[in-house]
Motif scaffolding. Sequence first.
Motif, PDB file in Angstrom:
ATOM      1  N   ASP A  86      34.018  31.715  26.480  1.00 44.98           N
ATOM      2  CA  ASP A  86      32.626  31.495  25.847  1.00 44.98           C
ATOM      3  C   ASP A  86      32.468  30.169  25.092  1.00 44.98           C
ATOM      4  O   ASP A  86      32.553  30.145  23.901  1.00 44.98           O
ATOM      5  N   PRO A  87      32.263  29.079  25.853  1.00 38.76           N
ATOM      6  CA  PRO A  87      32.010  27.711  25.211  1.00 38.76           C
ATOM      7  C   PRO A  87      30.945  27.919  24.243  1.00 38.76           C
ATOM      8  O   PRO A  87      29.703  28.664  24.153  1.00 38.76           O
ATOM      9  N   TYR A  88      30.889  26.892  23.093  1.00 39.20           N
ATOM     10  CA  TYR A  88      29.790  26.717  22.363  1.00 39.20           C
ATOM     11  C   TYR A  88      28.681  26.161  22.976  1.00 39.20           C
ATOM     12  O   TYR A  88      28.927  25.193  23.825  1.00 39.20           O
ATOM     13  N   LEU A  89      27.301  26.689  22.757  1.00 41.55           N
ATOM     14  CA  LEU A  89      26.218  26.061  23.490  1.00 41.55           C
ATOM     15  C   LEU A  89      25.393  25.245  22.366  1.00 41.55           C
ATOM     16  O   LEU A  89      24.814  25.977  21.542  1.00 41.55           O
ATOM     17  N   PRO A  90      25.386  24.067  22.413  1.00 39.27           N
ATOM     18  CA  PRO A  90      24.287  23.401  21.271  1.00 39.27           C
ATOM     19  C   PRO A  90      23.093  23.775  21.512  1.00 39.27           C
ATOM     20  O   PRO A  90      22.608  23.961  22.660  1.00 39.27           O
ATOM     21  N   LYS A  91      22.257  23.836  20.499  1.00 34.10           N
ATOM     22  CA  LYS A  91      20.808  24.303  20.504  1.00 34.10           C
ATOM     23  C   LYS A  91      19.925  23.503  21.301  1.00 34.10           C
ATOM     24  O   LYS A  91      19.058  24.147  22.047  1.00 34.10           O
ATOM     25  N   ASP A  92      20.246  22.191  21.607  1.00 36.06           N
ATOM     26  CA  ASP A  92      19.378  21.618  22.312  1.00 36.06           C
ATOM     27  C   ASP A  92      19.474  21.961  23.773  1.00 36.06           C
ATOM     28  O   ASP A  92      18.457  21.834  24.531  1.00 36.06           O
ATOM     29  N   VAL A  93      20.905  22.126  24.349  1.00 40.93           N
ATOM     30  CA  VAL A  93      21.212  22.211  25.581  1.00 40.93           C
ATOM     31  C   VAL A  93      20.476  23.733  25.707  1.00 40.93           C
ATOM     32  O   VAL A  93      19.869  24.160  27.045  1.00 40.93           O
ATOM     33  N   GLU A  94      20.811  24.649  24.961  1.00 41.03           N
ATOM     34  CA  GLU A  94      20.171  26.078  25.172  1.00 41.03           C
ATOM     35  C   GLU A  94      18.694  25.976  25.258  1.00 41.03           C
ATOM     36  O   GLU A  94      17.921  26.591  26.377  1.00 41.03           O
ATOM     37  N   GLY A  95      17.861  25.185  24.585  1.00 37.78           N
ATOM     38  CA  GLY A  95      16.473  24.877  24.689  1.00 37.78           C
ATOM     39  C   GLY A  95      16.087  24.391  26.085  1.00 37.78           C
ATOM     40  O   GLY A  95      15.081  24.721  26.685  1.00 37.78           O
ATOM     41  N   ASP A  96      16.929  23.474  26.629  1.00 41.68           N
ATOM     42  CA  ASP A  96      16.825  22.772  27.827  1.00 41.68           C
ATOM     43  C   ASP A  96      16.889  23.846  29.124  1.00 41.68           C
ATOM     44  O   ASP A  96      16.425  24.084  30.047  1.00 41.68           O
ATOM     45  N   ILE A  97      17.896  25.001  28.891  1.00 40.21           N
ATOM     46  CA  ILE A  97      18.124  25.832  29.696  1.00 40.21           C
ATOM     47  C   ILE A  97      16.833  26.630  29.973  1.00 40.21           C
ATOM     48  O   ILE A  97      16.577  26.875  31.018  1.00 40.21           O
ATOM     49  N   HIS A  98      16.368  27.052  28.603  1.00 39.70           N
ATOM     50  CA  HIS A  98      15.202  27.955  28.902  1.00 39.70           C
ATOM     51  C   HIS A  98      14.184  27.307  29.312  1.00 39.70           C
ATOM     52  O   HIS A  98      13.494  27.879  30.052  1.00 39.70           O
ATOM     53  N   ARG A  99      13.839  26.217  29.006  1.00 42.40           N
ATOM     54  CA  ARG A  99      12.740  25.450  29.589  1.00 42.40           C
ATOM     55  C   ARG A  99      12.798  25.255  31.161  1.00 42.40           C
ATOM     56  O   ARG A  99      11.830  25.669  31.971  1.00 42.40           O
ATOM     57  N   TYR A 100      14.064  24.742  31.607  1.00 35.04           N
ATOM     58  CA  TYR A 100      14.404  24.983  32.933  1.00 35.04           C
ATOM     59  C   TYR A 100      14.405  26.144  33.770  1.00 35.04           C
ATOM     60  O   TYR A 100      13.564  26.288  34.833  1.00 35.04           O
ATOM     61  N   GLN A 101      14.670  27.334  32.942  1.00 38.90           N
ATOM     62  CA  GLN A 101      14.777  28.882  33.572  1.00 38.90           C
ATOM     63  C   GLN A 101      12.908  29.155  33.748  1.00 38.90           C
ATOM     64  O   GLN A 101      12.818  29.338  34.942  1.00 38.90           O
ATOM     65  N   ASN A 102      12.348  28.679  32.833  1.00 37.35           N
ATOM     66  CA  ASN A 102      10.732  29.010  32.904  1.00 37.35           C
ATOM     67  C   ASN A 102      10.254  28.222  33.990  1.00 37.35           C
ATOM     68  O   ASN A 102       9.468  28.481  34.867  1.00 37.35           O
ATOM     69  N   ALA A 103      10.817  26.687  33.985  1.00 37.80           N
ATOM     70  CA  ALA A 103       9.833  25.983  34.957  1.00 37.80           C
ATOM     71  C   ALA A 103      10.229  26.104  36.381  1.00 37.80           C
ATOM     72  O   ALA A 103       9.314  26.165  37.266  1.00 37.80           O
ATOM     73  N   GLU A 104      11.083  26.609  36.629  1.00 38.86           N
ATOM     74  CA  GLU A 104      11.853  26.972  38.078  1.00 38.86           C
ATOM     75  C   GLU A 104      11.524  28.545  38.229  1.00 38.86           C
ATOM     76  O   GLU A 104      12.142  28.974  39.415  1.00 38.86           O
ATOM     77  N   ASP A 105      11.409  29.317  37.340  1.00 31.82           N
ATOM     78  CA  ASP A 105      10.851  30.723  37.623  1.00 31.82           C
ATOM     79  C   ASP A 105      12.317  31.427  37.912  1.00 31.82           C
ATOM     80  O   ASP A 105      12.454  32.081  39.082  1.00 31.82           O
ATOM     81  N   ILE A 106      13.321  31.007  37.127  1.00 37.09           N
ATOM     82  CA  ILE A 106      14.584  31.662  37.504  1.00 37.09           C
ATOM     83  C   ILE A 106      14.878  32.863  36.892  1.00 37.09           C
ATOM     84  O   ILE A 106      14.801  33.075  35.575  1.00 37.09           O
ATOM     85  N   GLY A 107      15.178  34.039  37.756  1.00 39.88           N
ATOM     86  CA  GLY A 107      15.784  35.321  36.888  1.00 39.88           C
ATOM     87  C   GLY A 107      16.844  35.445  36.141  1.00 39.88           C
ATOM     88  O   GLY A 107      17.665  34.541  36.364  1.00 39.88           O
ATOM     89  N   ARG A 108      17.121  36.323  35.404  1.00 38.79           N
ATOM     90  CA  ARG A 108      18.100  36.412  34.364  1.00 38.79           C
ATOM     91  C   ARG A 108      19.372  36.779  34.962  1.00 38.79           C
ATOM     92  O   ARG A 108      20.485  36.086  34.623  1.00 38.79           O
ATOM     93  N   ASN A 109      19.217  37.014  36.461  1.00 36.43           N
ATOM     94  CA  ASN A 109      20.415  37.384  37.084  1.00 36.43           C
ATOM     95  C   ASN A 109      20.581  36.497  38.287  1.00 36.43           C
ATOM     96  O   ASN A 109      21.386  36.765  39.399  1.00 36.43           O
ATOM     97  N   GLU A 110      19.924  35.110  38.303  1.00 37.18           N
ATOM     98  CA  GLU A 110      19.967  34.178  39.575  1.00 37.18           C
ATOM     99  C   GLU A 110      20.759  32.939  38.722  1.00 37.18           C
ATOM    100  O   GLU A 110      20.830  32.862  37.699  1.00 37.18           O
ATOM    101  N   PRO A 111      21.520  32.345  39.726  1.00 36.05           N
ATOM    102  CA  PRO A 111      22.171  31.081  39.365  1.00 36.05           C
ATOM    103  C   PRO A 111      21.197  30.215  38.697  1.00 36.05           C
ATOM    104  O   PRO A 111      20.230  29.860  39.346  1.00 36.05           O
ATOM    105  N   LEU A 112      21.486  29.730  37.369  1.00 32.05           N
ATOM    106  CA  LEU A 112      20.810  28.452  36.834  1.00 32.05           C
ATOM    107  C   LEU A 112      20.777  27.600  37.688  1.00 32.05           C
ATOM    108  O   LEU A 112      19.740  26.678  37.760  1.00 32.05           O
ATOM    109  N   ILE A 113      21.891  26.946  38.147  1.00 21.67           N
ATOM    110  CA  ILE A 113      22.014  25.826  39.059  1.00 21.67           C
ATOM    111  C   ILE A 113      22.202  26.170  40.313  1.00 21.67           C
ATOM    112  O   ILE A 113      23.705  26.587  40.585  1.00 21.67           O
TER     113      ILE A 113
END
Length: 201
Positions: A86-113
């Motif tokens: 469980d690596p530490y996830l900086p808030k900026d990176v967490e926010g970017d993950i969230h924005r990318y997930q929304n922009a690409e319509d990625i489901g919770r159980n789908e690969p982010l990359i």
Amino acid sequence: MRLEATAKEDEFKVWMTDRELEELRRAAASHRDDLIIQLGGYVGLRAFEIPQIFPKHVKRTDDGDHYRLRVPRGKDTANGTGKPRDPYLPKDVEGDIHRYQNAEDIGRNEPLIDLTERGVRAAVKRTAKRAAEETGDDDFTHVSSHDLRRRFAQRLLVDEQVNPRVVMQVGGWDSFQAIEPYLNAPTPEVVNEAFEEADLA
């Protein structure tokens, strides 16, 4: 940026600064490629770990102020089957993950990359080549996905002097011997500060 020769011809360990890491990010051709750079350089993920990440692996800590990123099968030198971390996830990176997930319509159980390990490595190399072209610094052409992790470790151990046991836990290193090489390479800024503090500047 400092290059360190390896046993292989024309292959180097690259020691970047955060400024150079940001230059690399600016050269990313897509939000996905930028996120790959962030996951390696700011979270310390290995190339084979990045494709394992789904949005569901982002976890807020109990205090509500911090995040962790579950890696289902990190490197396991003991038995080779992979163990979660469980690596530490900086808030900026967490926010970017969230924005990318929304922009690409990625489901919770789908690969982010949605790339293989080889695809992740190729994305980093393409981005590094673009950074070399955009900055005029050919040293960028030597940057690999592992160099992102190297920057992560050096930032924590050398620049910020984080407790090595914390670095071992969040980075998935099993021993002090595994992180020792990152302790031997102070950045130019750390060298300058050491001389200033000793009144030798």
